[in-house]
Write an enzyme that holds these catalytic residues in place. Sequence first.
Site: not given
Length: 145
Positions: A9, A15, A120
């Site tokens: 990520c 994440r 996110d």
Amino acid sequence: MTTRILFVCLGNICRSPAAEGIVRSLAPHLITDSAGTGGWHVGEAPYGPMQTAARARGYDISDLRARQFSPMDFSMFDLIIAMDTENLHDIEALRPAGEITPVRLFTDYAPDAGTDTIPDPYYTQDFESALNLIEICARGLVARL
């Protein structure tokens, strides 16, 4: 041969560590790691609210530490999973000549999700929705391996 998977990520504190933790819980025989395309959080544990949300679902990601994605990762992993298209493009921009390791979106493993992005939660603060989607993608990935 054990499959080696890298989850990527932006900062490697929400994440991708959540994805790593969930997949290692579902398939402990796999070798997993996570990284970020940015280096702002190198050495840090996952973001506190993400750890709390993951722990509430039975996933302990407190042992993970952020690191930055490196071109060497192409030779160290069998599959690289990006959390969104921007990360996928940033990863591909670092691909060394001759490296053939596939890079896929995590949502490729949840075709009914209706999105190509794991939002996110560092910015949205919606950890539950992010974890819901990560769990769906993780189950899809493990089923295909």
